[in-house]
Design an enzyme around this catalytic site. Structure first.
Site, mmCIF file in Angstrom:
data_model
loop_
_atom_site.group_PDB
_atom_site.id
_atom_site.type_symbol
_atom_site.label_atom_id
_atom_site.label_comp_id
_atom_site.label_asym_id
_atom_site.label_seq_id
_atom_site.Cartn_x
_atom_site.Cartn_y
_atom_site.Cartn_z
ATOM 1 N N ASP A 58 2.755 -1.301 -6.889
ATOM 2 C CA ASP A 58 2.826 -1.730 -5.491
ATOM 3 C C ASP A 58 3.622 -3.021 -5.405
ATOM 4 O O ASP A 58 4.334 -3.370 -6.355
ATOM 5 C CB ASP A 58 1.417 -1.900 -4.924
ATOM 6 C CG ASP A 58 1.332 -1.514 -3.453
ATOM 7 O OD1 ASP A 58 1.925 -2.236 -2.622
ATOM 8 O OD2 ASP A 58 0.697 -0.501 -3.128
ATOM 9 N N HIS A 72 0.358 -5.993 0.311
ATOM 10 C CA HIS A 72 -0.156 -4.619 0.231
ATOM 11 C C HIS A 72 -0.898 -4.324 -1.070
ATOM 12 O O HIS A 72 -1.978 -3.722 -1.067
ATOM 13 C CB HIS A 72 1.024 -3.661 0.406
ATOM 14 C CG HIS A 72 0.665 -2.259 0.713
ATOM 15 N ND1 HIS A 72 0.648 -1.267 -0.236
ATOM 16 C CD2 HIS A 72 0.327 -1.655 1.877
ATOM 17 C CE1 HIS A 72 0.332 -0.109 0.331
ATOM 18 N NE2 HIS A 72 0.136 -0.316 1.614
ATOM 19 N N SER A 88 -2.577 4.547 2.473
ATOM 20 C CA SER A 88 -2.495 3.472 1.478
ATOM 21 C C SER A 88 -3.861 3.088 0.934
ATOM 22 O O SER A 88 -3.991 2.746 -0.238
ATOM 23 C CB SER A 88 -1.840 2.228 2.093
ATOM 24 O OG SER A 88 -0.464 2.404 2.254
#
Length: 519
Positions: free
Chosen positions: A218, A260, A446
């Site tokens: 990520d 994220h 996600s």
């Protein structure tokens, strides 16, 4: 007299019990004199002998001569410990790489060993047992360890499980993690619309094994966050954009943001440390891999080869290509396939991808997500806290499973957030999605994806020899059907939910009650 044996990466010193023996019966055995039965352990009756050392030996010989007794053995204690260890008669043997077939045959004959099983991965291994003409398995192991052609010779030792050492996570924000256990406290929650993780923890006493490594590819990861750090937590971190072993957030608005990865990581592996939240597999290790920011053949090869080479059990990817029609190249296709079939010493790394959040079919004339439709990948869609389809979630025939996340009528995901602050135009602003160390507004496929990764971490902690293909089949068989039954075809598959919602409790139960090939 104590005996010291090599075991794994260390040494184990054993002392023979002065008053305990163990017997395993075929059906039933006659009364054995001078003993009191204490308890059962691993199919053995643990017996206390009343008398001296000489009486111990005669009592054990009496037990061994009983027609109903399959095995009779001494009982041992690890030096400084009071929990009985029972050798079940089996040993694991690995020869040196230059050992000849004749040397191997000679060892089996010399020590009167019966070969039960030969394994070829991760390297040639023999499971053997002692016979009536062998010396006891402890002495046999000690003698074998002194043979020049032997690398490994370990007796199988049975020990009970101390359930009192297990305690459920009690992190203060666990109550906000409805996706682990949904009690239906308000209108945005329906009881049972969750992943079954807390129920699995409670029933099966598993939080994720220390040898299970969950890699997350990520953007940045805040390894200063208390829920994502620890002396034994993080394994082989890497930043592929800057080629440094520090995947911390590097970008801040307006140049971009690296929030994220931190949010995804908390859902899968956040520590059970009485602080913040708990991940689905808080006991698992964490491999944080900050990607290079673009998709190309060399990058995909590097990421997946690095993860597999450094021992990843599971690889979680909560991202999709920027291009709406992205067909994998041969090199990309093969890099993922190689990782998913040959990684983890041939068992395969479990590779998990998010379906995406555009409410489109992931394999159609107008849109293709090559990662999500790869045949060796577990592709994850999103459901909500009220057991409905998340309106944004991509769909299609390749969806494998869904997991609870944000969505209309439901709640968002509470998870870890980047800590600290950054400066912009002379103003100090909080880093991350929200002020503080946590956010409650994460979501999308996600967040569904690392939740599945955490559940898989629990499965591999129960049985580390499951192949990646077996994990997919287990999730398929144990998923919880949600939504309108008419959305599922004759095979039990829905283009919106896959085979249903991830169900940790049912999946672990299936693993414990079925046998698997392990290759």
């Amino acid at each position: 007299m104590a005996i010291t044996l090599k075991r794994g990466k260390g040494y184990l010193t054993l002392k023979k019990s002065e008053d305990l023996i163990a017997v395993r019966s075929k059906n039933h055995y006659d009364h054995i004199s001078n003993v009191t039965k204490l308890k059962k352990s691993g199919g053995f009756d643990l017996l206390k002998v009343m008398g001296n050392a000489e009486l111990m030996e005669s009592t054990l010989n009496e037990a061994r001569s009983d027609k109903g007794v399959e095995t009779g053995t001494h009982v041992y204690f690890a030096d400084g410990d009071s929990h009985p260890l029972i050798p079940n008669g089996e040993l694991t043997i690995r020869f040196t790489t230059d050992a000849s077939d004749d040397e191997k045959a000679n060892i089996f004959s010399k020590y009167a060993l019966e070969v039960l099983e030969k394994r070829d991965t991760p390297r040639e291994t023999y499971i053997v047992k002692v016979t009536n003409t062998s010396v006891n398995p402890i002495k046999t192991a000690l003698n074998l360890q002194n043979e020049k052609c032997i690398d490994v010779a370990e007796p199988d030792l049975i020990v009970g499980i101390n359930k009192s050492t297990f305690s459920l996570p009690s992190d203060p924000y666990l109550q906000k993690q409805w996706y682990l256990k949904n009690n239906g406290e308000d209108a945005n929650l329906i009881k049972g619309a969750d992943s079954g993780v807390v129920d699995a923890w409670a029933e099966y006493k598993v939080l994720g094994a220390n040898d299970c490594i969950i890699a997350i590819i990520d953007d940045g990861f805040d390894l200063k966050h208390k829920d994502l750090s620890g002396s034994d937590k993080v394994v082989a971190p890497w930043d592929f954009e800057n080629d440094v072993p520090d995947p911390s957030p590097k970008k801040y608005p307006p140049d971009g943001e690296d929030w994220h990865g931190t949010a995804c990581a908390g859902i899968a592996i956040a520590n059970a440390n009485n602080y913040g939240i708990s991940g689905a597999a808080p006991g698992a290790k964490f491999m944080p891999l900050r990607y290079s920011g673009t998709l190309d053949d060399a990058s995909i090869e590097r990421w997946f080869q690095y993860a597999a080479k450094n021992g990843a059990s599971i690889i979680s990817c909560s991202w999709t290509p920027a291009s709406g029609k992205y067909i994998l190249s041969t090199r990309q296709e093969e890099a993922i396939k190689d990782c998913a079939t040959r990684g983890r010493n041939g068992l395969g790394c479990v590779v998990i991808f998010a379906a995406g959040n555009s409410n489109v079919d992931i394999n159609s004339e107008s849109y293709v997500n090559g990662f999500a439709i790869h045949e060796d990948v577990i592709t994850v869609a999103a459901s909500t806290s009220i057991d409905t389809r998340a309106e944004y979630s991509n769909f299609g025939n390749e969806i494998m499973i869904c997991a609870p996340s944000s969505g209309n009528g439901g709640k968002g995901i509470f998870t870890t957030d980047v800590t600290g602050t950054y400066e912009y135009n002379g103003t100090t602003l909080p880093a991350g999605y929200s002020e503080g160390d946590f956010t409650e507004d994460f979501g999308g496929t996600s967040s569904a994806t690392p939740l599945v990764a955490g559940v898989v971490g629990l499965l591999l902690s129960v049985n580390s020899m499951l192949t990646a293909a077996e994990v997919k089949e287990i999730l398929k068989r144990t998923a919880r059907k949600i939504g309108d039954p008419s959305l599922y075809d004759h095979a039990g598959h829905s283009i919106f939910f896959g085979y249903g919602c991830i169900n940790a409790r049912a999946a672990i139960n299936y693993v414990l009650n079925n046998s698997f090939s392990g290759h």
